[in-house]
Scaffold this motif. Sequence first.
Motif, PDB file in Angstrom:
ATOM      1  N   LEU A 386      79.703  58.136   8.979  1.00 32.51           N
ATOM      2  CA  LEU A 386      80.563  58.332   7.817  1.00 32.51           C
ATOM      3  C   LEU A 386      79.710  58.733   6.631  1.00 32.51           C
ATOM      4  CD1 LEU A 386      79.771  55.589   6.191  1.00 32.51           C
ATOM      5  CD2 LEU A 386      81.717  54.594   7.353  1.00 32.51           C
ATOM      6  N   SER A 391      82.554  56.653   1.018  1.00 31.54           N
ATOM      7  CA  SER A 391      83.138  55.378   1.438  1.00 31.54           C
ATOM      8  C   SER A 391      83.000  54.330   0.344  1.00 31.54           C
ATOM      9  CB  SER A 391      82.471  54.893   2.726  1.00 31.54           C
ATOM     10  OG  SER A 391      82.656  55.818   3.775  1.00 31.54           O
ATOM     11  N   ALA A 445      78.887  53.944  10.892  1.00 35.88           N
ATOM     12  CA  ALA A 445      80.138  53.317  10.465  1.00 35.88           C
ATOM     13  C   ALA A 445      80.190  51.834  10.798  1.00 35.88           C
ATOM     14  CB  ALA A 445      81.319  54.042  11.103  1.00 35.88           C
ATOM     15  N   TRP A 495      89.765  55.318  12.365  1.00 33.36           N
ATOM     16  CA  TRP A 495      90.003  54.113  11.563  1.00 33.36           C
ATOM     17  C   TRP A 495      91.301  53.422  11.989  1.00 33.36           C
ATOM     18  CZ3 TRP A 495      86.370  51.718   9.295  1.00 33.36           C
ATOM     19  CH2 TRP A 495      85.334  52.389   8.641  1.00 33.36           C
ATOM     20  N   CYS A 592      91.520  58.338  -2.193  1.00 34.94           N
ATOM     21  CA  CYS A 592      91.302  59.197  -1.013  1.00 34.94           C
ATOM     22  C   CYS A 592      91.683  60.651  -1.289  1.00 34.94           C
ATOM     23  CB  CYS A 592      92.120  58.677   0.169  1.00 34.94           C
ATOM     24  SG  CYS A 592      91.475  57.136   0.847  1.00 34.94           S
TER      25      CYS A 592
END
Length: 592
Positions: A386, A391, A445, A495, A592
């Motif tokens: 990621l 993040s 991740a 996810w 996001c």
Amino acid sequence: MQTKHFIDDPTHLVHTALHSLTLTNPSLALDLENKIIFRKPTKELLEKPKISIISGGGSGHEPAFAGFVGKGFLTAAVAGTIFASPSAEAVRRAVLSRVPTDKGVAVITFSYTGDILNFGMAAEKAKAAGVDTEFYAIGDDVGVGRAKSGKVGRRGIGGSILVLKIACALAEAGGSLAEVYKLTKQVAENLVSVGASMEHVHVPGRSVADPNSDEIIPTEEIEIGMGIHNEPGSHRVSATLPELIKTMLAQLLDPNDTDRHYVDITKDNRVVLLINNLGGVSNLEIGGIVAEVHKQLKEDWEIVPVRVIAGTFITSLNGLGFSVSILKLDDTGLGKGKSMLELLDAPAEAVGWAAAIQTSTWEADNTGTMDKSIDSVEAKPSNLTLDPKQSHEVLKAGLDKMIAAEKDVTKFDTIVGDGDCGIGLKRGAEAVLKELSSGDLPTDAVAFVNKIVPVAENYMDGTSGAIYAIFLNALAHGLREQDSGSSKQVDVKTWTAALKSSVKALGRYTPAVPGDRTLMDALVPFVDTLERTGDVKKAAAAAKEGAEKTKSMKASLGRTVYVGSESEWIGKIPDPGAWGLQEFLVGLADAC
């Protein structure tokens, strides 16, 4: 109620009792700081590794659980203070540093909320670290029926020891982790138990109960169904021993008692009878109780047990009571030598069981110890990647919004709870932000999630802290399950699958579902909507809608069940945990 003790300091009492086990069985060692009794790494254990089985719970139930550590029985046991679950960190250390993990680890405890959450959290952390782990909480009590126990289910009492003995014997015989887990569940589902006691017990170091309070059972009465921590049972009676046994056997066997009929047991079944002393009944009286139970089983129910086991296995300190357990022997499907009865009869070198320690064990080289570094079994790298900067920014937006909502969450929780939910969420969110701002963040991740996990464990208190920690550990495991071996950037689909896995894992440790007025009312709609649409903003809107709906819900779990008057908040106040979570999810979605 007996209130005099030879040792009044409860901490000193627990520590010295654990130390005594290393004196009576030279194959055992003690990690005193974490209250772990574990088997020393003999040549046989190292050369022919088998699955490890860990159990435990609050002290005060001796010989359970540490007294059942030894060859043929438990690999390790973790003790808490008297009548209190050990910490998840102590259990984690038992799994990762005190037992072999090559063939996997079974974490088996009794069905009590604290034990389920703390042992469950450790089990999920072990999974997240790459250790093949299974968790099971045994419930065998029928004293509190379905109507009263609700989603909590059956408590684990005396008969649960039979489940442990049989499961551990299969592990000793080389059974796989999957076989042991399946058999544990099978034995528990064929087991019923009920207890009775003349008195509550007094815990060393605590104040003496008011003689006029309900804690004192009148001299002429006996409580049927009392739990192993002084929990109330079904009712109190004034009865002779034959009358008492008649009532208890009816609770165990009567098919017409729909509230308590968990297992069909008839004269055509082969059964094992266990009579467990709660600690304060003389051996003489236990003998009389065994004879009366056996007599009534034969005469009134036409049942003659193929094994009768009596003794002190799981106690309530010096409780003046006993429990009766009946196990229906079912086909394990494992072949010769691995039937329930054969496994029950298999030898075991544990001071809490009937078998004595063999001479060969006394004369063996007992100088070794198991003390692996936890660092050696920390989470393995994954191939899931990621963008750590992105993040961090997304998480920060959600956490900032959660922090800003602290006053509202605290206000809600002051009305319907104990007022600490907002502060707990804020403390956890601030600690995560601090951790994410210190040093380089991993592109792996799984490693990224695992960086957050210990923060939740160490800075978030209470039940909500345990739930968040279990969820995050399960999230790391859920990501790891999707690692195909080749490098892959995590996306919404990845996810979503991990989140679905986490919700499923959480269901093993809490009965809460949407509609129970908990954080699940926000979490589940978020995950379900994300799976259906792939749109984070729509998922966050579903979480907010779910949290809003809790305003009109009647609580079925948590402190809200019995705090305050429902009329004061119904239709006005949302569940604090659900509200705090939706604030985080909405903030996250906006970024996001």
